[in-house]
Write a protein that holds these residues in place. Structure first.
Motif, PDB file in Angstrom:
ATOM      1  N   SER A 120       0.811  -1.219   0.000  1.00 38.36           N
ATOM      2  CA  SER A 120       0.000   0.000   0.000  1.00 38.36           C
ATOM      3  C   SER A 120       0.847   1.273   0.000  1.00 38.36           C
ATOM      4  O   SER A 120       0.323   2.357  -0.246  1.00 38.36           O
ATOM      5  CB  SER A 120      -0.958   0.015   1.201  1.00 38.36           C
ATOM      6  N   PHE A 121       2.135   1.148   0.232  1.00 37.81           N
ATOM      7  CA  PHE A 121       3.014   2.308   0.258  1.00 37.81           C
ATOM      8  C   PHE A 121       3.531   2.700  -1.123  1.00 37.81           C
ATOM      9  O   PHE A 121       4.314   3.641  -1.234  1.00 37.81           O
ATOM     10  CB  PHE A 121       4.196   2.063   1.203  1.00 37.81           C
ATOM     11  N   THR A 122       3.111   1.976  -2.160  1.00 40.98           N
ATOM     12  CA  THR A 122       3.562   2.308  -3.506  1.00 40.98           C
ATOM     13  C   THR A 122       2.432   2.096  -4.510  1.00 40.98           C
ATOM     14  O   THR A 122       1.582   1.232  -4.313  1.00 40.98           O
ATOM     15  CB  THR A 122       4.797   1.477  -3.917  1.00 40.98           C
ATOM     16  N   ASN A 123       2.471   2.874  -5.569  1.00 42.68           N
ATOM     17  CA  ASN A 123       1.563   2.669  -6.703  1.00 42.68           C
ATOM     18  C   ASN A 123       2.282   1.998  -7.858  1.00 42.68           C
ATOM     19  O   ASN A 123       1.681   1.746  -8.898  1.00 42.68           O
ATOM     20  CB  ASN A 123       0.971   4.004  -7.167  1.00 42.68           C
ATOM     21  N   ASN A 124       3.559   1.716  -7.695  1.00 43.30           N
ATOM     22  CA  ASN A 124       4.374   1.110  -8.733  1.00 43.30           C
ATOM     23  C   ASN A 124       4.061  -0.384  -8.812  1.00 43.30           C
ATOM     24  O   ASN A 124       4.340  -1.138  -7.874  1.00 43.30           O
ATOM     25  CB  ASN A 124       5.850   1.357  -8.399  1.00 43.30           C
ATOM     26  N   LEU A 125       3.478  -0.826  -9.926  1.00 44.52           N
ATOM     27  CA  LEU A 125       3.081  -2.228 -10.078  1.00 44.52           C
ATOM     28  C   LEU A 125       4.275  -3.177  -9.971  1.00 44.52           C
ATOM     29  O   LEU A 125       4.167  -4.238  -9.355  1.00 44.52           O
ATOM     30  CB  LEU A 125       2.348  -2.446 -11.400  1.00 44.52           C
ATOM     31  N   LEU A 126       5.401  -2.813 -10.546  1.00 47.29           N
ATOM     32  CA  LEU A 126       6.582  -3.673 -10.448  1.00 47.29           C
ATOM     33  C   LEU A 126       7.011  -3.816  -8.992  1.00 47.29           C
ATOM     34  O   LEU A 126       7.316  -4.920  -8.537  1.00 47.29           O
ATOM     35  CB  LEU A 126       7.737  -3.132 -11.296  1.00 47.29           C
ATOM     36  N   PHE A 127       6.995  -2.728  -8.229  1.00 50.16           N
ATOM     37  CA  PHE A 127       7.348  -2.809  -6.810  1.00 50.16           C
ATOM     38  C   PHE A 127       6.372  -3.709  -6.060  1.00 50.16           C
ATOM     39  O   PHE A 127       6.770  -4.484  -5.200  1.00 50.16           O
ATOM     40  CB  PHE A 127       7.381  -1.417  -6.175  1.00 50.16           C
ATOM     41  N   LYS A 128       5.097  -3.614  -6.383  1.00 45.24           N
ATOM     42  CA  LYS A 128       4.102  -4.484  -5.741  1.00 45.24           C
ATOM     43  C   LYS A 128       4.397  -5.954  -6.060  1.00 45.24           C
ATOM     44  O   LYS A 128       4.304  -6.821  -5.189  1.00 45.24           O
ATOM     45  CB  LYS A 128       2.687  -4.115  -6.186  1.00 45.24           C
ATOM     46  N   GLN A 129       4.765  -6.226  -7.312  1.00 45.51           N
ATOM     47  CA  GLN A 129       5.093  -7.597  -7.692  1.00 45.51           C
ATOM     48  C   GLN A 129       6.347  -8.082  -6.972  1.00 45.51           C
ATOM     49  O   GLN A 129       6.415  -9.237  -6.546  1.00 45.51           O
ATOM     50  CB  GLN A 129       5.265  -7.698  -9.207  1.00 45.51           C
ATOM     51  N   ILE A 130       7.325  -7.197  -6.822  1.00 46.60           N
ATOM     52  CA  ILE A 130       8.551  -7.560  -6.100  1.00 46.60           C
ATOM     53  C   ILE A 130       8.216  -7.881  -4.644  1.00 46.60           C
ATOM     54  O   ILE A 130       8.666  -8.893  -4.103  1.00 46.60           O
ATOM     55  CB  ILE A 130       9.591  -6.424  -6.186  1.00 46.60           C
ATOM     56  N   ILE A 131       7.427  -7.039  -4.014  1.00 41.98           N
ATOM     57  CA  ILE A 131       7.034  -7.262  -2.620  1.00 41.98           C
ATOM     58  C   ILE A 131       6.261  -8.572  -2.494  1.00 41.98           C
ATOM     59  O   ILE A 131       6.495  -9.359  -1.572  1.00 41.98           O
ATOM     60  CB  ILE A 131       6.215  -6.070  -2.082  1.00 41.98           C
ATOM     61  N   PHE A 132       5.365  -8.836  -3.433  1.00 41.14           N
ATOM     62  CA  PHE A 132       4.604 -10.082  -3.419  1.00 41.14           C
ATOM     63  C   PHE A 132       5.557 -11.275  -3.486  1.00 41.14           C
ATOM     64  O   PHE A 132       5.437 -12.229  -2.719  1.00 41.14           O
ATOM     65  CB  PHE A 132       3.617 -10.110  -4.592  1.00 41.14           C
ATOM     66  N   SER A 133       6.516 -11.212  -4.384  1.00 43.46           N
ATOM     67  CA  SER A 133       7.484 -12.292  -4.532  1.00 43.46           C
ATOM     68  C   SER A 133       8.326 -12.463  -3.273  1.00 43.46           C
ATOM     69  O   SER A 133       8.522 -13.585  -2.794  1.00 43.46           O
ATOM     70  CB  SER A 133       8.400 -12.014  -5.734  1.00 43.46           C
ATOM     71  N   GLU A 134       8.823 -11.343  -2.736  1.00 43.27           N
ATOM     72  CA  GLU A 134       9.708 -11.369  -1.569  1.00 43.27           C
ATOM     73  C   GLU A 134       8.993 -11.818  -0.301  1.00 43.27           C
ATOM     74  O   GLU A 134       9.647 -12.245   0.650  1.00 43.27           O
ATOM     75  CB  GLU A 134      10.322  -9.984  -1.340  1.00 43.27           C
ATOM     76  N   THR A 135       7.702 -11.697  -0.274  1.00 42.51           N
ATOM     77  CA  THR A 135       6.950 -12.090   0.920  1.00 42.51           C
ATOM     78  C   THR A 135       6.080 -13.299   0.625  1.00 42.51           C
ATOM     79  O   THR A 135       6.385 -14.406   1.052  1.00 42.51           O
ATOM     80  CB  THR A 135       6.112 -10.912   1.456  1.00 42.51           C
ATOM     81  N   ILE A 136       5.026 -13.116  -0.111  1.00 40.59           N
ATOM     82  CA  ILE A 136       4.049 -14.181  -0.344  1.00 40.59           C
ATOM     83  C   ILE A 136       4.661 -15.370  -1.096  1.00 40.59           C
ATOM     84  O   ILE A 136       4.432 -16.522  -0.724  1.00 40.59           O
ATOM     85  CB  ILE A 136       2.817 -13.643  -1.107  1.00 40.59           C
ATOM     86  N   GLY A 137       5.438 -15.102  -2.121  1.00 42.34           N
ATOM     87  CA  GLY A 137       6.065 -16.197  -2.871  1.00 42.34           C
ATOM     88  C   GLY A 137       6.945 -17.054  -1.985  1.00 42.34           C
ATOM     89  O   GLY A 137       6.850 -18.283  -1.972  1.00 42.34           O
ATOM     90  N   GLN A 138       7.806 -16.401  -1.204  1.00 45.67           N
ATOM     91  CA  GLN A 138       8.723 -17.141  -0.341  1.00 45.67           C
ATOM     92  C   GLN A 138       8.002 -17.834   0.809  1.00 45.67           C
ATOM     93  O   GLN A 138       8.324 -18.971   1.162  1.00 45.67           O
ATOM     94  CB  GLN A 138       9.811 -16.209   0.186  1.00 45.67           C
ATOM     95  N   VAL A 139       7.010 -17.176   1.387  1.00 42.41           N
ATOM     96  CA  VAL A 139       6.249 -17.791   2.484  1.00 42.41           C
ATOM     97  C   VAL A 139       5.456 -18.996   1.966  1.00 42.41           C
ATOM     98  O   VAL A 139       5.357 -20.017   2.646  1.00 42.41           O
ATOM     99  CB  VAL A 139       5.331 -16.756   3.169  1.00 42.41           C
ATOM    100  N   ALA A 140       4.903 -18.885   0.767  1.00 39.17           N
ATOM    101  CA  ALA A 140       4.163 -20.015   0.188  1.00 39.17           C
ATOM    102  C   ALA A 140       5.080 -21.230   0.053  1.00 39.17           C
ATOM    103  O   ALA A 140       4.670 -22.358   0.360  1.00 39.17           O
ATOM    104  CB  ALA A 140       3.569 -19.631  -1.167  1.00 39.17           C
TER     105      ALA A 140
END
Length: 172
Positions: A120-140
């Motif tokens: 929620s701290f960024t509107n940059n779609l690439l940054f959102k995808q990076i955060i998703f990967s760094e958190t949700i992807g790894q936790v999954a």
């Protein structure tokens, strides 16, 4: 996509090759966010996994330390090519503090909530995808296979997948 699909996609996909300029800008985003999100806490980096009670992290133990103005953060498994070891530790600090701020545990829903809060701290779609990967992807991967991936990488997920998991975002 469910947790198993996310884990499989993370493991099977090649890492996204980002330009050095994008890496630099993303790292600065994390540093800038730390200045806003982490004031007043003494972070101590340790060579063990703090706050575990049996197989799970204890949110209560973390709360107790934060009330005293400190937080222990592990240096273990700190092998992020994207962030480098120093900024990855800062990223971990932000992540842990979001568990505290949102009062969410370290299960699937809690991890999704902290990830979407950070997004929620960024509107940059690439940054959102990076955060998703760094958190949700790894936790999954950890929840599906029992341990974090041996090699951290950035895996891009379809933006629709990011929106699908918004259901775990905390309600304001």
């Amino acid at each position: 996509m469910n947790i198993e699909d996310i884990a499989r996609h993370y493991v099977a996909s090649p890492g996204y090759d980002m330009s050095s300029s994008i890496v630099k800008i993303f790292r600065q985003f994390i540093i800038d966010l730390a200045h806003v999100e982490l004031p007043g806490i003494d972070f101590q980096y340790v060579d063990f996994e703090p706050y575990f009670r049996g197989p799970e992290l204890s949110l209560e133990d973390i709360h107790a330390d934060v009330k005293q103005g400190k937080l222990l953060v592990t240096r273990l498994f700190n092998n992020s090519d994207l962030l480098g070891s120093e900024i990855n530790l800062i990223f971990r600090c932000i992540h842990e503090m979001h568990h505290i701020k949102l009062n969410v545990d370290f299960g699937w829903k809690g991890e999704c909530a902290t990830a979407f809060h950070l997004m929620s701290f960024t509107n940059n779609l690439l940054f959102k995808q990076i955060i998703f990967s760094e958190t949700i992807g790894q936790v999954a991967v950890r929840l599906n296979q029992g341990e974090f991936p041996k090699h951290q990488k950035v895996v891009l997920f379809n933006p629709d997948v990011l929106h699908q998991f918004r259901i775990y975002a905390p309600v304001a």
